[in-house]
Every structure is written in structure tokens, then in C-alpha cells.
Write a protein that holds these residues in place. Sequence first.
Motif, PDB file in Angstrom:
ATOM      1  N   TRP A 154      62.642 -55.765  22.524  1.00  0.00           N
ATOM      2  CA  TRP A 154      63.669 -54.924  23.139  1.00  0.00           C
ATOM      3  C   TRP A 154      63.766 -55.166  24.635  1.00  0.00           C
ATOM      4  N   ALA A 155      62.638 -55.447  25.259  1.00  0.00           N
ATOM      5  CA  ALA A 155      62.654 -55.729  26.699  1.00  0.00           C
ATOM      6  C   ALA A 155      63.408 -57.023  27.002  1.00  0.00           C
ATOM      7  N   ALA A 156      63.385 -57.974  26.054  1.00  0.00           N
ATOM      8  CA  ALA A 156      64.078 -59.243  26.252  1.00  0.00           C
ATOM      9  C   ALA A 156      65.541 -59.186  25.833  1.00  0.00           C
ATOM     10  N   LEU A 157      65.871 -58.297  24.899  1.00  0.00           N
ATOM     11  CA  LEU A 157      67.214 -58.293  24.319  1.00  0.00           C
ATOM     12  C   LEU A 157      68.259 -57.738  25.285  1.00  0.00           C
ATOM     13  N   PHE A 158      67.930 -56.647  25.973  1.00  0.00           N
ATOM     14  CA  PHE A 158      68.883 -55.989  26.860  1.00  0.00           C
ATOM     15  C   PHE A 158      68.266 -55.789  28.245  1.00  0.00           C
ATOM     16  N   PRO A 159      69.083 -55.549  29.269  1.00  0.00           N
ATOM     17  CA  PRO A 159      68.567 -55.443  30.641  1.00  0.00           C
ATOM     18  C   PRO A 159      67.928 -54.086  30.933  1.00  0.00           C
ATOM     19  N   TYR A 160      66.900 -53.757  30.159  1.00  0.00           N
ATOM     20  CA  TYR A 160      66.254 -52.456  30.293  1.00  0.00           C
ATOM     21  C   TYR A 160      65.192 -52.464  31.394  1.00  0.00           C
ATOM     22  N   ARG A 161      65.059 -51.321  32.026  1.00  0.00           N
ATOM     23  CA  ARG A 161      63.863 -51.017  32.808  1.00  0.00           C
ATOM     24  C   ARG A 161      62.944 -50.243  31.873  1.00  0.00           C
ATOM     25  N   VAL A 162      61.709 -50.696  31.719  1.00  0.00           N
ATOM     26  CA  VAL A 162      60.803 -50.137  30.721  1.00  0.00           C
ATOM     27  C   VAL A 162      59.774 -49.233  31.394  1.00  0.00           C
ATOM     28  N   LYS A 163      59.580 -48.042  30.803  1.00  0.00           N
ATOM     29  CA  LYS A 163      58.614 -47.084  31.318  1.00  0.00           C
ATOM     30  C   LYS A 163      57.751 -46.571  30.165  1.00  0.00           C
ATOM     31  N   THR A 164      56.537 -46.154  30.498  1.00  0.00           N
ATOM     32  CA  THR A 164      55.688 -45.473  29.525  1.00  0.00           C
ATOM     33  C   THR A 164      55.538 -44.016  29.934  1.00  0.00           C
ATOM     34  N   MET A 165      55.422 -43.158  28.944  1.00  0.00           N
ATOM     35  CA  MET A 165      55.264 -41.726  29.183  1.00  0.00           C
ATOM     36  C   MET A 165      53.777 -41.394  29.245  1.00  0.00           C
ATOM     37  N   GLN A 166      53.375 -40.718  30.284  1.00  0.00           N
ATOM     38  CA  GLN A 166      51.979 -40.347  30.473  1.00  0.00           C
ATOM     39  C   GLN A 166      51.698 -38.965  29.883  1.00  0.00           C
ATOM     40  N   ASP A 167      50.484 -38.783  29.352  1.00  0.00           N
ATOM     41  CA  ASP A 167      50.019 -37.473  28.867  1.00  0.00           C
ATOM     42  C   ASP A 167      50.958 -36.877  27.827  1.00  0.00           C
ATOM     43  N   ALA A 168      51.535 -37.722  26.987  1.00  0.00           N
ATOM     44  CA  ALA A 168      52.463 -37.225  25.972  1.00  0.00           C
ATOM     45  C   ALA A 168      51.768 -36.917  24.660  1.00  0.00           C
ATOM     46  N   GLY A 169      50.503 -37.326  24.513  1.00  0.00           N
ATOM     47  CA  GLY A 169      49.802 -37.123  23.254  1.00  0.00           C
ATOM     48  C   GLY A 169      50.144 -38.175  22.215  1.00  0.00           C
ATOM     49  N   GLU A 171      51.792 -42.467  21.891  1.00  0.00           N
ATOM     50  CA  GLU A 171      52.181 -43.664  22.632  1.00  0.00           C
ATOM     51  C   GLU A 171      53.693 -43.771  22.620  1.00  0.00           C
ATOM     52  N   PHE A 172      54.313 -43.708  23.785  1.00  0.00           N
ATOM     53  CA  PHE A 172      55.763 -43.595  23.851  1.00  0.00           C
ATOM     54  C   PHE A 172      56.301 -44.412  25.015  1.00  0.00           C
ATOM     55  N   ARG A 173      57.375 -45.165  24.748  1.00  0.00           N
ATOM     56  CA  ARG A 173      58.069 -45.915  25.798  1.00  0.00           C
ATOM     57  C   ARG A 173      59.497 -45.394  25.932  1.00  0.00           C
ATOM     58  N   VAL A 174      60.042 -45.599  27.128  1.00  0.00           N
ATOM     59  CA  VAL A 174      61.422 -45.225  27.412  1.00  0.00           C
ATOM     60  C   VAL A 174      62.112 -46.423  28.042  1.00  0.00           C
ATOM     61  N   TYR A 175      63.332 -46.696  27.576  1.00  0.00           N
ATOM     62  CA  TYR A 175      64.135 -47.782  28.100  1.00  0.00           C
ATOM     63  C   TYR A 175      65.304 -47.209  28.893  1.00  0.00           C
ATOM     64  N   ASP A 176      65.417 -47.644  30.143  1.00  0.00           N
ATOM     65  CA  ASP A 176      66.465 -47.168  31.048  1.00  0.00           C
ATOM     66  C   ASP A 176      67.484 -48.267  31.319  1.00  0.00           C
ATOM     67  N   LEU A 177      68.722 -47.820  31.526  1.00  0.00           N
ATOM     68  CA  LEU A 177      69.763 -48.663  32.092  1.00  0.00           C
ATOM     69  C   LEU A 177      70.188 -48.003  33.396  1.00  0.00           C
ATOM     70  N   GLY A 178      69.897 -48.628  34.507  1.00  0.00           N
ATOM     71  CA  GLY A 178      70.141 -47.974  35.783  1.00  0.00           C
ATOM     72  C   GLY A 178      69.288 -46.731  35.888  1.00  0.00           C
ATOM     73  N   ASP A 179      69.913 -45.599  36.217  1.00  0.00           N
ATOM     74  CA  ASP A 179      69.168 -44.342  36.338  1.00  0.00           C
ATOM     75  C   ASP A 179      69.263 -43.490  35.083  1.00  0.00           C
ATOM     76  N   ARG A 180      69.679 -44.085  33.968  1.00  0.00           N
ATOM     77  CA  ARG A 180      69.898 -43.344  32.720  1.00  0.00           C
ATOM     78  C   ARG A 180      68.949 -43.841  31.641  1.00  0.00           C
TER      79      ARG A 180
END
Length: 265
Positions: A154-169, A171-180
Amino acid sequence: MAVQPEGAPCWADAMFRDVEGAKRFYGGVLGWTFGEASSEFGNYTEAYVDGKAVAAVVPPMSGQEGHSQWCLYFASQDAAATAARVREAGGEVLMEPMQVADYGTMCLARDPSGVVFGVWQAGRHEGFDAMAEPGAYCWAEVCTREPEKSDPFWAALFPYRVKTMQDAGVEFRVYDLGDRSVLGRMRMGDDFPPEVGPYINVYFTVEDCDAAVTRATELGGVLRFGPMDTPFGRFAALSDPQGANFSVIDVTKTEGEMPQMTDVG
């Protein structure tokens, strides 16, 4: 709504053996009304909220009469180029880019962990007419047991900024486009039955999560998880009577502090 940027979810549909039953269920749970079935396009039937297109239902094509599931489509400026990147990133193109009259161009693909999704290059049909309002799509998560295969794809397919969520209980990632933030990724744990394969879980907005769950179960749906309060809203995971998984969320009822996000290098 305007055409969504490259990589943003832009449409959702599902194949149902019993289309009339699906209409009754989602009409009762999400308040959808339905247009006329388009015989030219396999009886594809759009769903509406207050006259705005929010999804579609369709009978299965020959040979695809198996388990029902929602398919999320991602916006593309060039479906053929996106299909090429699917292959380059280790995924599989299940349906080559196909022009659908003047509505747009679609293709279907699968990520390396088995998650099926769609690609949509908009023509006359730009995608969702409404998002994040009652009855409409608002969020989605890639649910996979093999994030080590899915994440690089997914990181290669689209121009995402990739983030991980901390202390979520979890394992979770979030993909952003710009500030969304446009997409999440969840690792499927032991709480997912082994017969449930990887999929994209779509969230539909509701005015009252508990009331939506009550209506869903009265109409033959199955509650899988929740309702649960989160900083993003009160949500529940469900299966419809034909086995398609989805979630409902009341984004007006939030509880707790937003989790911290860390950029993935």
C-alpha cells in the motif's frame, strides 16, 4: 462531490445473491433508497441517501456466486498505470482496467496478503456524492493477518504518508493524503474467526450506533464487535444476513483522547 485525489477511497459496492434482501437490510439499517437496476451493466443498482449516491449493490456474475463482501474502490488518474503498480508492488490484477461506458474505468486487484479492492478512474461517475454523513461511507481499514506483506504494497501503490498509532492496544497503521487520513490497516488477531479471510472493512455513518445495531440484528444481521466508544466515535462491527462485513459509526459520540501517531520512515 469532486473527483477524489489519487489513492483516496471513492466508491463502494457489493455483490449479493439476494439483491432484494440486501436492499431491505441496508434500507432498514442505513436508510438507503435505490435507483433502477441497470440491465446494461449487470443490474447494477445505486443506493442513495437524500438523493445522493453512496454505494451500489449488484447480483454476482457467473462463477462469482460465493461469499458476499463489500469492495472499496480507490481513485486513480490512470487505471492502467495503477494496475501496473499493483503488479510491481507484488499484488495481483484480478480484472484488467475496463471502461464502463462514459462512467469511468475500473479494475479489480488483490494485495499480497489477499485483500481484494477496486480502482476507479472517474469519468461521468465521480464516486461518492456524500461522505461522513448519516447513511454514507466515512472510513475503511485493510484487515490482514500478514501486514508484513500488505504494508509495503500500500505504501508503494499510492502517494501515502504512513503513520503508526501508539498505545492503541492493537497494531494499527494510518495512511494519509496530505493532511487527511484516508485509510487504516489493522492486524487480524485471534478475535477474528479463522474462516474470515483478509478484507477491507468499510464504515458507514449512522446517527445512533446502538439503534443501528438493533435494526441490523432485527433484520438478520450479526453483531461481531461493540458497540464501543472511541476518540473517533461510537462504532460496531457487523455482518449482514448474506455474510458481508461492515461497520457503523456515530462520529458525534467520541470518548477519550486521540492516540499519538508516529511517522513510518
